[in-house]
Design a protein around this motif. Structure first.
Motif, PDB file in Angstrom:
ATOM      1  N   ASN A  60     -22.562  53.428  35.205  1.00 58.21           N
ATOM      2  CA  ASN A  60     -21.532  53.417  34.159  1.00 58.21           C
ATOM      3  C   ASN A  60     -20.447  52.378  34.435  1.00 58.21           C
ATOM      4  OD1 ASN A  60     -20.390  54.451  31.692  1.00 58.21           O
ATOM      5  ND2 ASN A  60     -18.811  55.407  32.955  1.00 58.21           N
ATOM      6  N   ILE A  61     -20.667  51.522  35.411  1.00 59.03           N
ATOM      7  CA  ILE A  61     -19.648  50.550  35.786  1.00 59.03           C
ATOM      8  C   ILE A  61     -20.268  49.157  35.834  1.00 59.03           C
ATOM      9  CG2 ILE A  61     -18.022  49.851  37.584  1.00 59.03           C
ATOM     10  CD1 ILE A  61     -17.834  52.853  38.311  1.00 59.03           C
ATOM     11  N   VAL A  62     -19.619  48.216  35.150  1.00 60.93           N
ATOM     12  CA  VAL A  62     -20.091  46.828  35.147  1.00 60.93           C
ATOM     13  C   VAL A  62     -18.962  45.898  35.552  1.00 60.93           C
ATOM     14  CG1 VAL A  62     -21.877  47.151  33.387  1.00 60.93           C
ATOM     15  CG2 VAL A  62     -19.569  46.492  32.685  1.00 60.93           C
ATOM     16  N   CYS A  63     -19.342  44.700  35.923  1.00 60.14           N
ATOM     17  CA  CYS A  63     -18.386  43.637  36.188  1.00 60.14           C
ATOM     18  C   CYS A  63     -17.854  43.161  34.833  1.00 60.14           C
ATOM     19  CB  CYS A  63     -19.102  42.504  36.916  1.00 60.14           C
ATOM     20  SG  CYS A  63     -18.050  41.159  37.448  1.00 60.14           S
ATOM     21  N   ALA A  64     -16.540  43.064  34.698  1.00 54.19           N
ATOM     22  CA  ALA A  64     -15.931  42.631  33.437  1.00 54.19           C
ATOM     23  C   ALA A  64     -14.678  41.814  33.729  1.00 54.19           C
ATOM     24  CB  ALA A  64     -15.568  43.834  32.575  1.00 54.19           C
ATOM     25  N   CYS A  65     -14.455  40.804  32.912  1.00 58.99           N
ATOM     26  CA  CYS A  65     -13.222  40.039  33.062  1.00 58.99           C
ATOM     27  C   CYS A  65     -12.063  40.908  32.558  1.00 58.99           C
ATOM     28  CB  CYS A  65     -13.304  38.714  32.298  1.00 58.99           C
ATOM     29  SG  CYS A  65     -13.361  38.860  30.510  1.00 58.99           S
ATOM     30  N   LYS A  66     -10.859  40.590  33.018  1.00 60.44           N
ATOM     31  CA  LYS A  66      -9.692  41.380  32.620  1.00 60.44           C
ATOM     32  C   LYS A  66      -9.511  41.390  31.108  1.00 60.44           C
ATOM     33  CE  LYS A  66      -6.873  41.115  36.773  1.00 60.44           C
ATOM     34  NZ  LYS A  66      -5.606  40.665  37.360  1.00 60.44           N
ATOM     35  N   GLU A  67      -9.790  40.257  30.463  1.00 63.90           N
ATOM     36  CA  GLU A  67      -9.605  40.168  29.014  1.00 63.90           C
ATOM     37  C   GLU A  67     -10.531  41.132  28.274  1.00 63.90           C
ATOM     38  OE1 GLU A  67      -9.770  36.876  25.453  1.00 63.90           O
ATOM     39  OE2 GLU A  67      -9.375  36.188  27.494  1.00 63.90           O
ATOM     40  N   CYS A  68     -11.804  41.145  28.618  1.00 62.37           N
ATOM     41  CA  CYS A  68     -12.744  42.074  27.965  1.00 62.37           C
ATOM     42  C   CYS A  68     -12.409  43.518  28.310  1.00 62.37           C
ATOM     43  CB  CYS A  68     -14.184  41.764  28.373  1.00 62.37           C
ATOM     44  SG  CYS A  68     -14.895  40.328  27.551  1.00 62.37           S
ATOM     45  N   ASN A  69     -12.108  43.772  29.576  1.00 61.49           N
ATOM     46  CA  ASN A  69     -11.787  45.121  30.018  1.00 61.49           C
ATOM     47  C   ASN A  69     -10.585  45.657  29.231  1.00 61.49           C
ATOM     48  OD1 ASN A  69     -11.470  47.496  31.466  1.00 61.49           O
ATOM     49  ND2 ASN A  69     -11.684  46.506  33.452  1.00 61.49           N
ATOM     50  N   HIS A  70      -9.564  44.851  29.100  1.00 63.79           N
ATOM     51  CA  HIS A  70      -8.360  45.258  28.379  1.00 63.79           C
ATOM     52  C   HIS A  70      -8.633  45.417  26.884  1.00 63.79           C
ATOM     53  CE1 HIS A  70      -4.163  45.661  27.350  1.00 63.79           C
ATOM     54  NE2 HIS A  70      -4.280  44.655  26.501  1.00 63.79           N
ATOM     55  N   ASP A  71      -9.344  44.462  26.302  1.00 66.20           N
ATOM     56  CA  ASP A  71      -9.622  44.493  24.867  1.00 66.20           C
ATOM     57  C   ASP A  71     -10.499  45.691  24.498  1.00 66.20           C
ATOM     58  OD1 ASP A  71      -9.404  43.273  22.223  1.00 66.20           O
ATOM     59  OD2 ASP A  71     -11.545  42.801  22.442  1.00 66.20           O
ATOM     60  N   LYS A  72     -11.487  45.995  25.318  1.00 62.99           N
ATOM     61  CA  LYS A  72     -12.370  47.136  25.058  1.00 62.99           C
ATOM     62  C   LYS A  72     -11.597  48.445  25.180  1.00 62.99           C
ATOM     63  CE  LYS A  72     -16.098  49.542  27.283  1.00 62.99           C
ATOM     64  NZ  LYS A  72     -15.290  50.291  28.214  1.00 62.99           N
ATOM     65  N   GLY A  73     -10.735  48.524  26.159  1.00 69.70           N
ATOM     66  CA  GLY A  73      -9.922  49.725  26.344  1.00 69.70           C
ATOM     67  C   GLY A  73     -10.764  50.989  26.427  1.00 69.70           C
ATOM     68  N   HIS A  74     -10.458  51.967  25.585  1.00 67.39           N
ATOM     69  CA  HIS A  74     -11.152  53.257  25.600  1.00 67.39           C
ATOM     70  C   HIS A  74     -12.218  53.360  24.518  1.00 67.39           C
ATOM     71  CE1 HIS A  74      -8.465  54.590  28.656  1.00 67.39           C
ATOM     72  NE2 HIS A  74      -7.403  54.564  27.890  1.00 67.39           N
ATOM     73  N   GLN A  75     -12.599  52.236  23.936  1.00 64.86           N
ATOM     74  CA  GLN A  75     -13.634  52.247  22.904  1.00 64.86           C
ATOM     75  C   GLN A  75     -15.013  52.412  23.542  1.00 64.86           C
ATOM     76  OE1 GLN A  75     -13.172  49.069  19.818  1.00 64.86           O
ATOM     77  NE2 GLN A  75     -11.579  48.347  21.214  1.00 64.86           N
ATOM     78  N   PHE A  76     -15.957  52.913  22.755  1.00 63.24           N
ATOM     79  CA  PHE A  76     -17.329  52.920  23.222  1.00 63.24           C
ATOM     80  C   PHE A  76     -17.802  51.475  23.258  1.00 63.24           C
ATOM     81  CE2 PHE A  76     -17.204  57.352  21.745  1.00 63.24           C
ATOM     82  CZ  PHE A  76     -17.615  57.961  22.920  1.00 63.24           C
ATOM     83  N   TRP A  77     -18.420  51.087  24.340  1.00 67.13           N
ATOM     84  CA  TRP A  77     -18.743  49.688  24.594  1.00 67.13           C
ATOM     85  C   TRP A  77     -19.610  49.068  23.508  1.00 67.13           C
ATOM     86  CZ3 TRP A  77     -23.319  47.094  25.466  1.00 67.13           C
ATOM     87  CH2 TRP A  77     -24.469  47.880  25.585  1.00 67.13           C
ATOM     88  N   SER A  78     -20.618  49.787  23.038  1.00 65.87           N
ATOM     89  CA  SER A  78     -21.538  49.171  22.082  1.00 65.87           C
ATOM     90  C   SER A  78     -20.854  48.892  20.746  1.00 65.87           C
ATOM     91  CB  SER A  78     -22.780  50.033  21.885  1.00 65.87           C
ATOM     92  OG  SER A  78     -22.415  51.334  21.463  1.00 65.87           O
ATOM     93  N   GLU A  79     -19.998  49.803  20.302  1.00 62.89           N
ATOM     94  CA  GLU A  79     -19.264  49.579  19.051  1.00 62.89           C
ATOM     95  C   GLU A  79     -18.348  48.363  19.183  1.00 62.89           C
ATOM     96  OE1 GLU A  79     -17.211  53.199  18.123  1.00 62.89           O
ATOM     97  OE2 GLU A  79     -19.072  54.357  18.068  1.00 62.89           O
ATOM     98  N   TRP A  80     -17.666  48.276  20.309  1.00 66.62           N
ATOM     99  CA  TRP A  80     -16.767  47.154  20.563  1.00 66.62           C
ATOM    100  C   TRP A  80     -17.553  45.851  20.723  1.00 66.62           C
ATOM    101  CZ3 TRP A  80     -16.733  44.262  25.117  1.00 66.62           C
ATOM    102  CH2 TRP A  80     -15.699  43.322  25.217  1.00 66.62           C
ATOM    103  N   TYR A  81     -18.601  45.896  21.543  1.00 65.90           N
ATOM    104  CA  TYR A  81     -19.344  44.679  21.886  1.00 65.90           C
ATOM    105  C   TYR A  81     -20.014  44.046  20.670  1.00 65.90           C
ATOM    106  CZ  TYR A  81     -22.346  41.486  24.458  1.00 65.90           C
ATOM    107  OH  TYR A  81     -22.969  40.363  24.924  1.00 65.90           O
ATOM    108  N   LEU A  82     -20.569  44.837  19.783  1.00 67.33           N
ATOM    109  CA  LEU A  82     -21.254  44.306  18.600  1.00 67.33           C
ATOM    110  C   LEU A  82     -20.322  43.498  17.701  1.00 67.33           C
ATOM    111  CD1 LEU A  82     -23.499  47.361  17.698  1.00 67.33           C
ATOM    112  CD2 LEU A  82     -24.265  45.156  18.619  1.00 67.33           C
ATOM    113  N   LYS A  83     -19.022  43.734  17.798  1.00 70.52           N
ATOM    114  CA  LYS A  83     -18.038  43.039  16.956  1.00 70.52           C
ATOM    115  C   LYS A  83     -17.516  41.744  17.587  1.00 70.52           C
ATOM    116  CE  LYS A  83     -16.376  47.463  15.228  1.00 70.52           C
ATOM    117  NZ  LYS A  83     -15.268  48.416  15.305  1.00 70.52           N
TER     118      LYS A  83
END
Length: 116
Positions: free
Chosen positions: A65-88
């Motif tokens: 459940n843990i991946v490497c992520a840049c601070k910008e993506c990590n912050h932007d994704k926040g508490h959203q479900f990753w797939s919903e956020w990522y597809l956009k």
């Protein structure tokens, strides 16, 4: 570097001598697996670790459940479900989507959850 479910696994297998050393090696193994690039956008700047499914939404502290992520993506994704956020995202790729899904579905030997 072998992937372990949690830092405790490193201690259990005597691959680390202290809990802080185990955490460091465990985090490093995740970043190494992702070639020191953000799992989402591919950046190699300001890398952090991100819970794919946020803990607040039931996500675990297991390696799957843990991946490497840049601070910008990590912050932007926040508490959203990753797939919903990522597809956009304009940097979305099916290759990265597949890699994250494969990461989530990997089989691991141990089922410990760090800190529990």
């Amino acid at each position: 570097m072998q992937l372990h479910q949690t830092p405790r696994d490193l201690l259990y297998h005597l691959e680390a001598t202290s809990s802080s050393d185990a955490k460091r090696k465990w985090k490093e193994s995740i970043k190494e697996h992702w070639n020191y690039e953000c799992a989402y956008c591919g950046s190699d700047k300001d890398l952090t670790l991100d819970h794919i499914t946020p803990r607040i939404k039931g996500g675990s502290d297991r390696i799957t459940n843990i991946v490497c992520a840049c601070k910008e993506c990590n912050h932007d994704k926040g508490h959203q479900f990753w797939s919903e956020w990522y597809l956009k995202q304009n940097f979305f790729t099916t290759e990265r989507l597949s890699a994250i899904i494969e990461w989530q579905n990997q089989n691991t030997e141990h089922s410990f959850i760090y800190g529990r």
